[in-house]
Enzyme design. Structure first.
Site, PDB file in Angstrom:
ATOM      1  N   THR A 123      -3.848  -8.824   3.987  1.00 27.89           N
ATOM      2  CA  THR A 123      -3.039  -7.830   3.278  1.00 27.89           C
ATOM      3  C   THR A 123      -2.133  -7.065   4.241  1.00 27.89           C
ATOM      4  O   THR A 123      -2.463  -6.924   5.432  1.00 27.89           O
ATOM      5  CB  THR A 123      -3.980  -6.830   2.555  1.00 27.89           C
ATOM      6  OG1 THR A 123      -3.230  -5.703   2.109  1.00 27.89           O
ATOM      7  CG2 THR A 123      -5.098  -6.316   3.468  1.00 27.89           C
ATOM      8  N   ASP A 124      -1.042  -6.534   3.710  1.00 27.42           N
ATOM      9  CA  ASP A 124      -0.157  -5.694   4.534  1.00 27.42           C
ATOM     10  C   ASP A 124      -0.853  -4.403   4.963  1.00 27.42           C
ATOM     11  O   ASP A 124      -0.418  -3.730   5.899  1.00 27.42           O
ATOM     12  CB  ASP A 124       1.161  -5.392   3.788  1.00 27.42           C
ATOM     13  CG  ASP A 124       0.977  -4.636   2.476  1.00 27.42           C
ATOM     14  OD1 ASP A 124      -0.171  -4.342   2.077  1.00 27.42           O
ATOM     15  OD2 ASP A 124       2.005  -4.327   1.830  1.00 27.42           O
ATOM     16  N   GLU A 125      -1.961  -4.051   4.296  1.00 27.12           N
ATOM     17  CA  GLU A 125      -2.639  -2.779   4.613  1.00 27.12           C
ATOM     18  C   GLU A 125      -3.274  -2.778   5.999  1.00 27.12           C
ATOM     19  O   GLU A 125      -3.618  -1.726   6.516  1.00 27.12           O
ATOM     20  CB  GLU A 125      -3.708  -2.456   3.567  1.00 27.12           C
ATOM     21  CG  GLU A 125      -3.112  -2.229   2.209  1.00 27.12           C
ATOM     22  CD  GLU A 125      -4.016  -1.468   1.248  1.00 27.12           C
ATOM     23  OE1 GLU A 125      -4.974  -0.829   1.693  1.00 27.12           O
ATOM     24  OE2 GLU A 125      -3.723  -1.526   0.043  1.00 27.12           O
ATOM     25  N   TYR A 147     -11.408  -0.246   3.165  1.00 30.62           N
ATOM     26  CA  TYR A 147     -10.973  -1.577   2.707  1.00 30.62           C
ATOM     27  C   TYR A 147     -10.076  -2.227   3.762  1.00 30.62           C
ATOM     28  O   TYR A 147     -10.313  -3.365   4.192  1.00 30.62           O
ATOM     29  CB  TYR A 147     -10.211  -1.456   1.367  1.00 30.62           C
ATOM     30  CG  TYR A 147      -9.345  -2.675   1.064  1.00 30.62           C
ATOM     31  CD1 TYR A 147      -9.934  -3.897   0.731  1.00 30.62           C
ATOM     32  CD2 TYR A 147      -7.949  -2.605   1.128  1.00 30.62           C
ATOM     33  CE1 TYR A 147      -9.146  -5.022   0.471  1.00 30.62           C
ATOM     34  CE2 TYR A 147      -7.163  -3.717   0.872  1.00 30.62           C
ATOM     35  CZ  TYR A 147      -7.764  -4.920   0.544  1.00 30.62           C
ATOM     36  OH  TYR A 147      -6.983  -6.029   0.292  1.00 30.62           O
ATOM     37  N   LYS A 151     -10.641  -5.632   6.085  1.00 27.37           N
ATOM     38  CA  LYS A 151      -9.709  -6.782   6.084  1.00 27.37           C
ATOM     39  C   LYS A 151      -9.153  -7.021   7.496  1.00 27.37           C
ATOM     40  O   LYS A 151      -8.993  -8.170   7.920  1.00 27.37           O
ATOM     41  CB  LYS A 151      -8.554  -6.542   5.096  1.00 27.37           C
ATOM     42  CG  LYS A 151      -8.946  -6.493   3.636  1.00 27.37           C
ATOM     43  CD  LYS A 151      -9.499  -7.792   3.087  1.00 27.37           C
ATOM     44  CE  LYS A 151      -8.468  -8.886   2.965  1.00 27.37           C
ATOM     45  NZ  LYS A 151      -9.036 -10.095   2.304  1.00 27.37           N
TER      46      LYS A 151
HETATM   47  P1  NAD Z   1      -9.912  -9.299  -7.094  1.00 24.88           P
HETATM   48  O1  NAD Z   1     -10.704  -8.069  -6.815  1.00 24.88           O
HETATM   49  O2  NAD Z   1      -9.158  -9.413  -8.369  1.00 24.88           O
HETATM   50  O3  NAD Z   1     -10.882 -10.590  -7.021  1.00 24.88           O
HETATM   51  C1  NAD Z   1     -11.809 -10.776  -5.997  1.00 24.88           C
HETATM   52  C2  NAD Z   1     -12.638 -11.999  -6.363  1.00 24.88           C
HETATM   53  O4  NAD Z   1     -13.579 -12.253  -5.307  1.00 24.88           O
HETATM   54  C3  NAD Z   1     -13.470 -11.837  -7.646  1.00 24.88           C
HETATM   55  O5  NAD Z   1     -13.383 -12.987  -8.435  1.00 24.88           O
HETATM   56  C4  NAD Z   1     -14.895 -11.643  -7.131  1.00 24.88           C
HETATM   57  O6  NAD Z   1     -15.891 -12.068  -8.030  1.00 24.88           O
HETATM   58  C5  NAD Z   1     -14.864 -12.494  -5.872  1.00 24.88           C
HETATM   59  N1  NAD Z   1     -15.874 -12.079  -4.875  1.00 24.88           N
HETATM   60  C6  NAD Z   1     -16.125 -10.819  -4.422  1.00 24.88           C
HETATM   61  N2  NAD Z   1     -17.132 -10.841  -3.541  1.00 24.88           N
HETATM   62  C7  NAD Z   1     -17.523 -12.140  -3.407  1.00 24.88           C
HETATM   63  C8  NAD Z   1     -18.490 -12.800  -2.632  1.00 24.88           C
HETATM   64  N3  NAD Z   1     -19.308 -12.118  -1.806  1.00 24.88           N
HETATM   65  N4  NAD Z   1     -18.610 -14.138  -2.736  1.00 24.88           N
HETATM   66  C9  NAD Z   1     -17.811 -14.844  -3.578  1.00 24.88           C
HETATM   67  N5  NAD Z   1     -16.877 -14.262  -4.351  1.00 24.88           N
HETATM   68  C10 NAD Z   1     -16.726 -12.934  -4.264  1.00 24.88           C
HETATM   69  O7  NAD Z   1      -8.966  -9.502  -5.845  1.00 24.88           O
HETATM   70  P2  NAD Z   1      -7.407  -9.861  -5.745  1.00 24.88           P
HETATM   71  O8  NAD Z   1      -6.594  -8.660  -6.021  1.00 24.88           O
HETATM   72  O9  NAD Z   1      -7.170 -11.118  -6.498  1.00 24.88           O
HETATM   73  O10 NAD Z   1      -7.302 -10.135  -4.166  1.00 24.88           O
HETATM   74  C11 NAD Z   1      -7.614 -11.431  -3.656  1.00 24.88           C
HETATM   75  C12 NAD Z   1      -7.414 -11.408  -2.151  1.00 24.88           C
HETATM   76  O11 NAD Z   1      -6.063 -11.048  -1.844  1.00 24.88           O
HETATM   77  C13 NAD Z   1      -8.279 -10.385  -1.418  1.00 24.88           C
HETATM   78  O12 NAD Z   1      -8.734 -10.961  -0.229  1.00 24.88           O
HETATM   79  C14 NAD Z   1      -7.349  -9.224  -1.148  1.00 24.88           C
HETATM   80  O13 NAD Z   1      -7.751  -8.530   0.008  1.00 24.88           O
HETATM   81  C15 NAD Z   1      -6.028  -9.937  -0.957  1.00 24.88           C
HETATM   82  N6  NAD Z   1      -4.818  -9.176  -1.307  1.00 24.88           N
HETATM   83  C16 NAD Z   1      -4.683  -8.599  -2.532  1.00 24.88           C
HETATM   84  C17 NAD Z   1      -3.478  -7.961  -2.857  1.00 24.88           C
HETATM   85  C18 NAD Z   1      -3.273  -7.318  -4.212  1.00 24.88           C
HETATM   86  O14 NAD Z   1      -2.258  -6.653  -4.402  1.00 24.88           O
HETATM   87  N7  NAD Z   1      -4.146  -7.516  -5.187  1.00 24.88           N
HETATM   88  C19 NAD Z   1      -2.435  -7.896  -1.928  1.00 24.88           C
HETATM   89  C20 NAD Z   1      -2.621  -8.478  -0.669  1.00 24.88           C
HETATM   90  C21 NAD Z   1      -3.815  -9.136  -0.384  1.00 24.88           C
HETATM   91  O1  DAU Z   2      -0.901  -3.634  -0.228  1.00 25.23           O
HETATM   92  C1  DAU Z   2      -1.757  -4.647  -0.661  1.00 25.23           C
HETATM   93  C2  DAU Z   2      -2.960  -4.015  -1.314  1.00 25.23           C
HETATM   94  O2  DAU Z   2      -2.524  -3.516  -2.559  1.00 25.23           O
HETATM   95  C3  DAU Z   2      -4.139  -4.960  -1.500  1.00 25.23           C
HETATM   96  O3  DAU Z   2      -4.575  -5.383  -0.225  1.00 25.23           O
HETATM   97  C4  DAU Z   2      -5.269  -4.269  -2.256  1.00 25.23           C
HETATM   98  O4  DAU Z   2      -6.328  -5.169  -2.503  1.00 25.23           O
HETATM   99  C5  DAU Z   2      -4.727  -3.754  -3.565  1.00 25.23           C
HETATM  100  O5  DAU Z   2      -5.732  -3.038  -4.236  1.00 25.23           O
HETATM  101  C6  DAU Z   2      -3.508  -2.870  -3.334  1.00 25.23           C
HETATM  102  O6  DAU Z   2      -3.879  -1.607  -2.714  1.00 25.23           O
HETATM  103  P1  DAU Z   2      -3.181  -0.234  -3.170  1.00 25.23           P
HETATM  104  O7  DAU Z   2      -4.075   0.874  -2.817  1.00 25.23           O
HETATM  105  O8  DAU Z   2      -1.763  -0.168  -2.703  1.00 25.23           O
HETATM  106  O9  DAU Z   2      -3.143  -0.500  -4.759  1.00 25.23           O
HETATM  107  P2  DAU Z   2      -3.513   0.418  -6.026  1.00 25.23           P
HETATM  108  O10 DAU Z   2      -3.084  -0.344  -7.230  1.00 25.23           O
HETATM  109  O11 DAU Z   2      -4.892   0.929  -5.960  1.00 25.23           O
HETATM  110  O12 DAU Z   2      -2.511   1.647  -5.814  1.00 25.23           O
HETATM  111  C7  DAU Z   2      -1.122   1.466  -5.689  1.00 25.23           C
HETATM  112  C8  DAU Z   2      -0.492   2.845  -5.475  1.00 25.23           C
HETATM  113  O13 DAU Z   2      -0.651   3.608  -6.692  1.00 25.23           O
HETATM  114  C9  DAU Z   2      -1.165   3.640  -4.384  1.00 25.23           C
HETATM  115  O14 DAU Z   2      -0.184   4.384  -3.665  1.00 25.23           O
HETATM  116  C10 DAU Z   2      -2.100   4.596  -5.123  1.00 25.23           C
HETATM  117  C11 DAU Z   2      -1.383   4.833  -6.453  1.00 25.23           C
HETATM  118  N1  DAU Z   2      -2.267   5.046  -7.612  1.00 25.23           N
HETATM  119  C12 DAU Z   2      -3.296   4.156  -7.811  1.00 25.23           C
HETATM  120  C13 DAU Z   2      -4.156   4.319  -8.866  1.00 25.23           C
HETATM  121  C14 DAU Z   2      -5.293   3.337  -9.084  1.00 25.23           C
HETATM  122  C15 DAU Z   2      -2.060   6.108  -8.472  1.00 25.23           C
HETATM  123  O15 DAU Z   2      -1.108   6.901  -8.303  1.00 25.23           O
HETATM  124  N2  DAU Z   2      -2.905   6.272  -9.526  1.00 25.23           N
HETATM  125  C16 DAU Z   2      -3.961   5.406  -9.761  1.00 25.23           C
HETATM  126  O16 DAU Z   2      -4.717   5.616 -10.744  1.00 25.23           O
END
Ligand code: NAD
Ligand code: DAU
Length: 332
Positions: A123-125, A147, A151
């Protein structure tokens, strides 16, 4: 190609499996997923009957589960499995270290033994917050939430396996994804479904924080490209270049749903809330990738999907998630 996808029942993993099966008729997928609160087999209902798709319920931290998956003899592993929600990592960091760090280590060891390519979905985080400009793949890792720290630790383990043991591994660091099947604790599906239910949207602080919104299908295309053509040991940033503040995001969603500013409820800010994420994606763009969705079309498509799929998100919001949500915000 035979692909072992972990975490394939989550948001990006399920979109990726659908993408791969659609784009590569010769590919087969084994999905290893623990089915945590975020994993939902319904995310893949449309591909369940495809003979090229198999599901194994299992935990990436458990050696036996991982070894069983490897007996299927994959050519590559794409690791999406993780705890992913920043707010949950603030209240319970341990689960994040277990899955995101120890789970990654388990997969790395078995991948090395099997001699397969390993793709770490990061992730970019991991770079932390940046006020101006963008992080390149060479920027130092300065994660700020538990988190992001978990990562970043996983990324360092991947690096060490490349350097020490010569593992064939690549890392993809993407910006914020949005689109169909995203669990409604993340800001876009939370705001959209709250408004569809006649509720308000809880905006943290003043809503000044900036995120770069990447439509999930565009991310899947980038991951697929890096999986097949990425240089061994390489790190690839993926950003859409569509940055906006959370207030601008909230306003765009309100406008699409025909709602006014009175639907915004300012709530206390997230502790340690990163102000801005921004990555330089020159490397992946030089391989021919670019996003196909601009934010307007991606958001329209996302809102349409949540409107048409109440049967997917309503049970989530009325079940376990409801407890979590009420504890956080009360009845917003
Ligand atoms: P998500 O939370 O929707 O899904 C996570 C999945 O992993 C679920 O299906 C869960 O059951 C499975 N899981 C959790 N723990 C496990 C374990 N111990 N063994 C096997 N399976 C397990 O996540 P997402 O948003 O789809 O993110 C997927 C990946 O992409 C993550 O690695 C996250 O860090 C990365 N990522 C997410 C975002 C975003 O914006 N959502 C952005 C950048 C990177
Ligand atoms: O940047 C990539 C990441 O993006 C992934 O690695 C993470 O898995 C994913 O959860 C996401 O993280 P963020 O913290 O950026 O996403 P979130 O949707 O939780 O929040 C996005 C922005 O919105 C953040 O600045 C917090 C704000 N927010 C979030 C929630 C849940 C609110 O203002 N209100 C809310 O209720």
């Amino acid at each position: 190609m035979r692909l072992l996808v972990t975490g394939g029942c989550g948001f990006i993993g399920s979109n990726f499996i659908r993408y791969v099966l659609g784009e590569h008729p010769e590919d087969e997928v084994l999905n290893l997923d623990k089915l945590t609160y975020a994993g939902n087999p319904l995310n893949l209902r449309d591909v369940e009957k495809d003979p090229r798709y198999q599901f194994q319920r299992g935990d990436i931290c458990e050696e036996e589960d991982v070894r069983k998956a490897f007996r299927w003899k994959p050519d590559a592993v794409v690791n999406f499995a993780a705890e992913t929600h920043v707010d949950r990592s603030i209240s319970d960091p341990e689960a994040f270290v277990r899955t995101d760090v120890l789970g990654t280590l388990r997969l790395l060891r078995v991948s090395l033994e099997a001699g397969v390519r390993y793709v770490q979905i990061s992730t970019d985080e991991v770079y932390g917050s940046i006020e101006e400009g963008s992080f390149t793949e060479e920027s130092p890792l300065r994660p700020n939430s538990p988190y992001a720290a978990s990562k970043a630790s996983a990324d360092l383990l991947v690096r060490s396996f490349v350097r020490t043991y010569g593992l064939d591994a690549v890392i993809v660091r993407s910006s914020n994804n949005y689109g169909p099947y995203q669990y409604p604790e993340k800001v876009i599906p939370l705001f959209v479904t709250n408004l569809l239910e006649g509720r308000k949207v809880p905006l943290y602080g003043e809503g000044r924080n900036v995120r770069d919104w990447l439509y999930v299908e565009d991310n899947c295309r980038a991951i697929d490209l890096v999986l097949r053509r990425g240089e061994s040991g390489g790190v690839y940033n993926v950003g859409a270049g569509q940055e906006m503040t959370n207030l601008e995001l909230a306003r765009a969603i309100l406008a699409l749903l025909g709602k006014g500013e009175e639907c915004i409820q300012h709530v206390p800010d997230r502790p340690g809330h990163d102000l801005r994420y921004s990555v330089d994606s020159t490397r992946v763009r030089s391989m021919g990738w670019e996003p196909r969705y601009d934010f307007r079309s991606g958001l329209r498509e996302t809102v349409r999907w949540y409107r048409e799929n109440e049967g997917w998100w309503k049970p989530i919001k009325s079940g376990e998630f409801r407890e979590y949500y009420l504890k956080r915000y009360g009845d917003v």
